[in-house]
Write an enzyme that holds these catalytic residues in place. Structure first.
Site, PDB file in Angstrom:
ATOM      1  N   SER A 138      29.622 -77.351 -56.737  1.00  0.00           N
ATOM      2  CA  SER A 138      28.166 -77.438 -56.692  1.00  0.00           C
ATOM      3  C   SER A 138      27.600 -77.910 -58.027  1.00  0.00           C
ATOM      4  O   SER A 138      28.141 -77.616 -59.081  1.00  0.00           O
ATOM      5  CB  SER A 138      27.557 -76.081 -56.351  1.00  0.00           C
ATOM      6  N   HIS A 195      26.599 -70.534 -50.359  1.00  0.00           N
ATOM      7  CA  HIS A 195      25.788 -70.991 -51.509  1.00  0.00           C
ATOM      8  C   HIS A 195      24.708 -71.955 -51.013  1.00  0.00           C
ATOM      9  O   HIS A 195      23.534 -71.842 -51.369  1.00  0.00           O
ATOM     10  CB  HIS A 195      26.694 -71.681 -52.541  1.00  0.00           C
ATOM     11  N   ASN A 196      25.096 -72.896 -50.187  1.00  0.00           N
ATOM     12  CA  ASN A 196      24.129 -73.881 -49.700  1.00  0.00           C
ATOM     13  C   ASN A 196      23.086 -73.253 -48.780  1.00  0.00           C
ATOM     14  O   ASN A 196      21.925 -73.641 -48.803  1.00  0.00           O
ATOM     15  CB  ASN A 196      24.854 -75.023 -48.983  1.00  0.00           C
ATOM     16  N   GLU A 199      20.723 -71.726 -50.916  1.00  0.00           N
ATOM     17  CA  GLU A 199      19.951 -72.846 -51.506  1.00  0.00           C
ATOM     18  C   GLU A 199      18.785 -73.230 -50.572  1.00  0.00           C
ATOM     19  O   GLU A 199      17.651 -73.420 -51.019  1.00  0.00           O
ATOM     20  CB  GLU A 199      20.913 -74.011 -51.711  1.00  0.00           C
TER      21      GLU A 199
HETATM   22  C1  6PG Z   1      25.266 -78.555 -54.410  1.00  0.00           C
HETATM   23  C2  6PG Z   1      24.409 -79.000 -53.290  1.00  0.00           C
HETATM   24  C3  6PG Z   1      25.042 -80.159 -52.632  1.00  0.00           C
HETATM   25  C4  6PG Z   1      24.090 -80.960 -51.778  1.00  0.00           C
HETATM   26  C5  6PG Z   1      23.996 -80.458 -50.399  1.00  0.00           C
HETATM   27  C6  6PG Z   1      22.615 -80.171 -49.886  1.00  0.00           C
HETATM   28  O1  6PG Z   1      25.622 -77.391 -54.364  1.00  0.00           O
HETATM   29  O2  6PG Z   1      25.543 -79.351 -55.299  1.00  0.00           O
HETATM   30  O3  6PG Z   1      24.248 -77.990 -52.352  1.00  0.00           O
HETATM   31  O4  6PG Z   1      26.172 -79.724 -51.993  1.00  0.00           O
HETATM   32  O5  6PG Z   1      22.892 -81.201 -52.387  1.00  0.00           O
HETATM   33  O6  6PG Z   1      24.620 -81.447 -49.696  1.00  0.00           O
HETATM   34  O7  6PG Z   1      22.403 -80.940 -48.812  1.00  0.00           O
HETATM   35  P1  6PG Z   1      21.275 -81.007 -47.746  1.00  0.00           P
HETATM   36  O8  6PG Z   1      20.029 -80.429 -48.332  1.00  0.00           O
HETATM   37  O9  6PG Z   1      21.155 -82.482 -47.551  1.00  0.00           O
HETATM   38  O10 6PG Z   1      21.789 -80.321 -46.563  1.00  0.00           O
END
Ligand code: 6PG
Length: 489
Positions: A138, A195-196, A199
């Site tokens: 990430s 994690h995502n 996010e």
């Molecule tokens: C990271 C991000 C990275 C990317 C994702 C988000 O941890 O560096 O999460 O993996 O930005 O792909 O993607 P979307 O918002 O397009 O789903």
């Protein structure tokens, strides 16, 4: 420049896939003193990397045109990183590499792969005598280049070879690397997926805070940027708050308007948030903040449905906070944001705990929190407290109920209630604020109306219920005279 056949065993590590992320990871490795083999399915991108960075000033790159040459250039036991579009391309590259690699060699997938694919691939590669590591990475393009947060899965043995290199190139906090061996097979990609998901929730709740503030105060984006900057100096300190201020302050070059007002209000996604929610449903973990954030992106993109609903009367008042109350309003939104953030992270860690249990992984949640303190997108100061809370009790049943979070939530919850109520009466959509409050009230309730649902289920389907006063499983014969109750076991 042309690519000539490389010397055998001349590289410490290799990267397959010269897109931006792959190139940046390769440059990070080379800059840190690792002789880095590089290749790509089509050689153009390898050539571009060599043209732009192959003069030796960034370190040593060893380019190859074919997979065979690429593998040959690696020192044994070989470590080959794959950084390609997650999905079929990953399977294709794994097969190519495995054809040329030997027992004990290590294939590392640093893409955003679905953890169940990683579990499948790990088995496939292991059966061929090699190691397969699914590593979450990430930090976006800059992170890959200057220090990402890295979440590798796979065997302990593979980590012995790979770990020191990854720890060197990762971000660091007080000398500690933001990389740790997360657990076996798919554990690394599982943790990256969560994690995502976090996010998504974090971004959505920040967006909701911005919306409430903007409508309530009639402030301009750049005035709001100042507020986010101020927040970033306190307990909300995080990368996402920091970049929010930067985005809000930015003016569109062609119109002079705030860029945020020129961007179409439809949020996209590549699927990792969706996976987090799908997996949570399978594991029966209520990651409501992540789910609402994912659905909010979907709803924003439903143009047809949004158009169809435009004419509907919302019976909402216009939100106008008096100038004299601006400071307390901003503080309420800040507290609502902090409470929601704690709740969203708590749900994410709950999913990690349940995933570890279901897939038999030993995941040290304190270490996960620590490797998220820098490098990654959700890096935030309060992750140090999360790390400490899990260090003190690795089996915490619920992060948000542990100190220091319980006290902070209690202090912030009146503000969250106020903001959710205000948003509801003024027609401002705040799905994550609202769901965080509902989750909080659900988990802290001593009695839920779920009892009624059990009664309904028993009524129409004899699905049975348990009683508060006796052990066993019970069913009421609802259709019979007197509705007698039976004990089934
Ligand atoms: C990271 C991000 C990275 C990317 C994702 C988000 O941890 O560096 O999460 O993996 O930005 O792909 O993607 P979307 O918002 O397009 O789903």
């Amino acid at each position: 420049m042309t690519i000539t056949s490389p010397e055998t065993a001349s590289a410490d590590i290799g990267v397959y896939g010269m897109g931006v992320m792959g190139s940046n990871l390769a440059r990070n490795l080379a800059r840190n003193g690792y002789r880095t083999a590089v290749t790509n399915r089509s050689p153009g991108r390898t050539l571009r990397l060599m043209d732009q960075h192959g003069d030796g000033s960034e370190g040593i790159f060893i380019p190859s045109e074919t997979t065979e040459d690429f593998v040959k250039s690696l020192e044994k036991p070989r470590v080959a990183i794959i950084m390609v579009q997650a999905g079929e391309a990953t399977d294709w590259v794994i097969e190519q590499l495995a054809d040329h690699m030997d027992e004990g060699d290590i294939i590392v997938d640093c893409g955003n792969s679905l953890f169940t694919d990683t579990i499948r691939r790990e088995k496939w590669v292991r059966e061929r005598g090699m190691h397969f590591v699914g590593a979450g990475v990430s930090g976006g393009e800059e992170g890959a280049l200057w220090g990402p947060s890295i979440m590798p899965g796979g065997t302990e043995e593979s980590y012995k070879r790979l770990g020191p290199m990854f720890e060197t190139i990762s971000a660091h906090v007080d000398g500690e690397p933001c990389c740790t061996h997360v657990g076996a097979d798919g554990a690394g990609h599982f943790v990256k997926m969560v994690h995502n998901g976090i996010e998504y929730a974090d971004m959505q709740v920040i967006a909701e805070a911005y919306d409430v503030l903007r409508r309530g105060m009639g402030a301009t984006p750049s005035e709001l940027a100042d507020i986010f900057d101020e927040w970033n100096a306190g307990e909300l300190n995080s990368y996402l708050i920091e970049i929010t201020a930067q985005v809000l302050r930015h003016k569109d070059a062609s119109t002079g308007e705030p860029l945020v007002d020129m961007i179409v209000d439809q949020a996209s996604q590549k699927g990792t948030g969706k996976w987090t929610v799908q997996t949570a449903l399978d594991l029966a973990v209520p990651v409501t903040a992540i789910a609402e954030a994912t659905f909010a992106r979907g709803a924003s993109s439903q143009t047809t449905q949004r158009e169809a609903a435009q004419h509907m009367e919302g019976h909402a008042q216009e939100l106008k906070v008096e100038q004299a109350d601006h400071d307390s309003f901003v503080e309420d939104v800040r507290r609502a944001l902090f409470a929601s953030k704690i709740i969203a992270y708590s749900q994410g860690f709950d999913e990690i705990a349940q995933g570890a249990h279901a897939y038999n992984w030993t995941i040290d949640k304190g270490s996960v929190a620590r490797i998220w303190r820098a490098g990654c997108i959700i890096r935030a100061t309060f992750l140090s407290d999360i790390g400490q809370a899990y260090d003190e009790d690795p089996d915490l049943p619920l992060l948000m109920a542990a100190e220091p979070f319980a006290s902070r939530i209690e202090e912030c919850i009146p503000s969250l209630r106020k903001i959710v109520a205000l948003a509801a009466t003024h027609g401002i959509p705040t799905p994550v604020f609202s769901s965080c409050l509902a989750y909080f009230d659900t988990v802290r309730a001593d009695r839920l109306p779920a009892a009624l649902i059990q009664g309904q289920r028993d009524f129409f389907g004899a699905h049975t219920y348990r009683r508060v006063d006796r052990e066993g499983t019970f069913h009421t014969r609802w259709a019979d005279e007197g509705k007698p109750e039976e004990q089934w076991d």
